[in-house]
Structures are given as structure tokens and as C-alpha cells.
Write an enzyme that holds these catalytic residues in place. Structure first.
Site, PDB file in Angstrom:
ATOM      1  N   HIS A 166      -7.508  24.462 -48.710  1.00 25.82           N
ATOM      2  CA  HIS A 166      -8.126  25.627 -48.087  1.00 25.82           C
ATOM      3  C   HIS A 166      -7.896  26.844 -48.975  1.00 25.82           C
ATOM      4  CE1 HIS A 166      -8.431  22.900 -44.780  1.00 25.82           C
ATOM      5  NE2 HIS A 166      -7.121  22.753 -44.737  1.00 25.82           N
ATOM      6  N   ARG A 169     -13.190  19.817 -50.284  1.00 25.31           N
ATOM      7  CA  ARG A 169     -12.759  18.420 -50.344  1.00 25.31           C
ATOM      8  C   ARG A 169     -12.418  18.031 -51.768  1.00 25.31           C
ATOM      9  NH1 ARG A 169     -16.062  18.721 -46.195  1.00 25.31           N
ATOM     10  NH2 ARG A 169     -15.092  18.148 -44.236  1.00 25.31           N
ATOM     11  N   GLU A 196      -2.214  26.199 -42.347  1.00 19.36           N
ATOM     12  CA  GLU A 196      -2.053  25.300 -41.204  1.00 19.36           C
ATOM     13  C   GLU A 196      -0.668  24.682 -41.169  1.00 19.36           C
ATOM     14  OE1 GLU A 196      -5.531  22.861 -41.947  1.00 19.36           O
ATOM     15  OE2 GLU A 196      -4.336  21.256 -42.808  1.00 19.36           O
ATOM     16  N   HIS A 222      -3.988  18.377 -49.811  1.00 15.60           N
ATOM     17  CA  HIS A 222      -3.305  17.568 -48.798  1.00 15.60           C
ATOM     18  C   HIS A 222      -4.250  16.576 -48.131  1.00 15.60           C
ATOM     19  CE1 HIS A 222      -4.949  21.060 -46.650  1.00 15.60           C
ATOM     20  NE2 HIS A 222      -5.071  20.279 -45.597  1.00 15.60           N
ATOM     21  N   GLN A 255      -8.029  17.452 -49.179  1.00 14.88           N
ATOM     22  CA  GLN A 255      -8.655  18.757 -49.026  1.00 14.88           C
ATOM     23  C   GLN A 255      -7.688  19.889 -49.323  1.00 14.88           C
ATOM     24  OE1 GLN A 255      -8.608  19.786 -44.456  1.00 14.88           O
ATOM     25  NE2 GLN A 255      -9.646  17.846 -44.763  1.00 14.88           N
TER      26      GLN A 255
END
Ligand SMILES: [Zn+2]
Length: 412
Positions: A99, A284, A134, A265, A97
Site C-alpha cells: 500500500h 499487487r 494496516e 506482504h 501486495q
């Protein structure tokens, strides 16, 4: 300050032992336990006990943002907790995935709204307008894929781990060993029809098996094993090919991995503390039965080659306190690890400063006692503590010879 009651997410890839053991509960649990959510995410908020009943952290913050968030955080991030803290326990590999950046998220959210795609539709990519940087810090040895490897190195890896069908693609990448070459290869692979995809996957897995059999000390053994493991979990999935292009990281406990916008990642195995901006935007990229929106993914992915190096850690003060800060650029959070020793020099640490904003702490080893203005709360291993902005002078005391706490705050 108050203990939080935190929801557990039972995704199928979760561990039946890790979170139960962390929290001192009987293991194995009845269901896989994937993530412990410690925050005020609208989809699954943590809870505060309140005489006889309970109130969600979302409502507690909405009810009094001045006291809970403080003026600095409200001015910079609005009236919501800007971060979400989790403990994640992966028994099986998660999907690949990435972001979006803030700008991509804003555009995508507006575009999907205009197209009339419901927020809960399975093919909806953008659930909100926010980016989602993240940081994951390993609690156990932790394996992950993160970012595209230097193409020259990838050519070397593929030469050793595959056969005649892959050679054609290998030559393509060798001719253009940069982000453009990676983009071309990724795009070709993710759109391959079923039969050539199967043939190429077989070529790769046969190559990995041969390499492991013939080269007992080869440097690519960990990558070969990882690819075979993924091929077993996700047969026929082009994501396994993509995995061969990514950095494979094996983190030691305490090491952190930061994932900026656009970084492809996947978390593969292990338990870790994760902190992220409060967003649900995920694109995804394979190793999943779920919707893969290739066009949107290509818009968001960052193909620049990187290294998946652990995040730098620095001591909170030159005097040598027990607090180690993970150095990341995300404005929404700052994560630190506090190591205390009831019998040693670092038996307590102060975590309340003026304008610290809201804090969430999770005890990951031993236990601690938190003291604030005459009040005292035991925080056992696996428990989370909510410290609103109005609580100052909070001091943590070690409960055992080794007490470990992770502390999430909004970056100043
Ligand atoms: Zn992610």
C-alpha cells in the site's frame, strides 16, 4: 450504541467454515466467506436497524457527524470514519501486495485522474488519496509474508532450497546484501520472460523438495513447505520467487502484525481481526491473475530489510485492566483486545471516555453485555457493536468464563 449488521465479502480465497462458526451459523457456508466488514466504507457499509427499516453507517455518520464522530475526530480526520475493521478468514493465500504512503497515494490518484483512467478500471491503482496502514491480529494460528528478509539470511535460505540456476542470483545478492541488491533481484525476477522464469521456479521447487526429503530437522523446513504450497496455487507466477525474499511469519492467536506503507506482504492462511485506514489503494506484486503494474509497484515498495516481529502490546492501565493495546503508529486507528472472565477479577471493563470518538467492537469469543445510561445490549460472539462518540460511560460485562472483544477507536 447499537448492533451493526455487517456485510460479508465472498472472495474465492475465503473460508467456508471460519466466519460461519464464529457467528454461530451452519457450516460449511454455501460460498467462501473471506471478510466481514465492520465499518463505513462506501463500497460496503455496515447497517443500523431503525424502526422497521435500516440505515447505512455511512448515512448515519453523514447525517450527524457531530454526535457520531465527535469534535476531536472531525477536526483531525474530517467527516468520515477514519478506519475500517474486518474479520478476515483466509483458506488460500492472498496475492502479494503493498500500500502506498499518503504522498504516493495523492500523487498517484492525481496522475491517474489526469490520464483519464476510470475509477473502476481493472488497471486503476489509486482509488482514493489516502494511505492504508494496516494491523492484523491473529485469532487462530496465522501465516503471512511481510517485508524483505535480511539479505544475508536470504542467501542462506536460497543456498539450501534451490539448485544451479538460482546460484547465479544468490551470488548477485551475496555481493550486494542490502536494499539495492533486493531491488535489483526483485526487478529482474518480476520481468523474467516465460521460459527462464519456469526454469528458475523449477530450480527452486526441486530444491525445496530435495531439502524436505534430505533434512528431517532442517531450520528451513517451514519456508520450503510454504514455497511449495505457493508454487502449487500459483504455478508459473514470479510471486513465488519473490516470496523466497520475504519474512515468513507464523503468528499465534493474539499476536499482531503491522504493515506500514511500502511493505510487501501476503496473508497465507488463518483467521484474524484486521484494522486499517479507510482506503482501497492496493498495488499487487504477484500471486494473482490480476493486473500487476511493475513500474508503479517499484515506486511504492520499501526494500529495506526488516524483521516481521509481532507488534508490541501493552496494558491499558498500570493497575492491570483486562484491555491490551496494540502499539502502532497509524493515526487513524488504535486496536485493543479485551479479555473478560465472568467468574474472575476482570468481569467488566469501562470503555467510554470523554472524547473517545467513535468505536466499533467485535466479540470474538464468548459473548458480552454492553451497558450505557440504563440501556443494555447483548453482543453475542461474532457480532459487532457501534458506539457513537456521544455515548459515554459504556461498560462491557463478560457473558461467559472467557469473553474476548476487539475494540477499534481513532488514535488520540
Ligand atoms: Zn494489505
Amino acid at each position: 450504541m447499537q448492533l451493526l449488521e455487517c456485510p460479508i465479502r465472498n472472495y474465492a480465497w475465503g473460508s467456508r467454515t471460519s466466519l460461519a462458526e464464529l457467528r454461530g451459523l451452519p457450516a460449511p457456508a454455501d460460498h467462501p466467506e473471506a471478510e466481514l466488514w465492520m465499518g463505513a466504507h462506501p463500497a460496503d457499509s455496515a447497517w443500523l436497524r431503525e424502526d422497521g427499516g435500516r440505515v447505512s453507517l455511512v448515512d448515519a455518520i453523514a447525517h450527524d457527524p457531530a454526535a457520531t464522530l465527535g469534535s476531536r475526530v472531525r477536526a483531525e480526520h474530517g467527516d468520515q470514519l477514519p478506519f475500517l475493521l474486518k474479520v478476515l478468514a483466509a483458506e488460500e493465500p492472498l496475492s502479494l501486495q503493498a500500500h502506498p504512503s499518503r504522498e504516493q497515494a495523492r500523487d498517484g490518484f492525481a496522475r491517474e485522474n489526469r490520464a483519464g483512467i476510470p475509477l473502476d478500471a481493472p488497471h486503476r491503482n489509486y482509488k482514493d488519496e489516502n494511505h492504508k496502514p494496516e494491523l492484523l491480529v491473529a485469532l487462530t494460528p496465522f501465516r503471512a509474508l511481510a517485508g524483505f528478509r535480511d539479505p544475508a539470511k536470504t542467501v542462506d535460505v536460497l543456498k539450501h532450497l534451490s539448485g544451479p540456476i538460482m546460484k547465479h542470483y544468490c551470488d548477485m545478492l551475496a555481493e550486494q546484501p542490502d536494499s539495492g541488491g533486493l531491488r535489483a533481484l526483485f526487478t529482474t525476477w518480476i520481468t523474467l520472460p516465460h521460459r527462464p522464469l519456469r526454469a528458475l521456479l523449477d530450480d527452486l521447487t526441486d530444491g525445496c523438495v530435495r531439502y524436505l526429503r534430505e533434512d528431517a530437522h532442517g531450520p528451513f523446513r517451514p519456508v520450503a513447505k510454504m514455497l511449495l504450497e505457493l508454487a502449487e496455487y500459483y504455478p508459473g507466477d514470479a510471486g513465488v520467487l519473490t516470496a523466497s525474499l520475504l519474512n515468513y511469519a507464523e503468528l499465534e492467536p493474539g499476536e499482531g502484525l503491522y504493515l506500514a506503507a511500502g511493505s510487501l506482504h501476503a496473508y497465507l492462511h488463518g483467521m484474524g481481526v484486521e484494522v486499517m485506514a479507510n482506503s482501497d489503494n492496493v498495488l499487487r506484486g504477484g500471486m494473482t491473475p490480476k493486473h500487476v503494474d511493475v513500474a508503479e509497484l517499484l515506486r511504492v515498495l520499501d526494500f529495506s530489510p526488516t524483521d516481521a516481529l509481532p507488534v508490541g502490546v501493552y496494558n491499558a492501565s498500570p493497575g492491570g485492566t483486562a484491555e491490551f493495546i496494540y502499539d502502532t503508529p497509524a493515526p487513524e486507528f488504535q486496536l485493543s483486545r479485551i479479555e473478560l472472565d465472568a467468574t474472575g477479577l476482570h468481569h467488566s471493563v469501562s470503555i467510554g471516555v470523554i472524547d473517545a470518538g467513535p468505536q466499533i467492537l467485535v466479540c470474538t469469543h464468548g459473548g458480552v453485555t454492553a451497558r450505557c445510561e440504563g440501556e443494555e445490549i447483548e453482543v453475542p460472539q461474532g457480532a459487532a457493536l457501534w458506539v457513537p462518540a456521544c455515548d459515554r460511560e459504556v461498560i462491557l460485562h463478560a457473558g461467559s468464563a472467557r469473553s474476548q472483544v476487539f475494540r477499534a477507536v481513532v488514535r488520540a
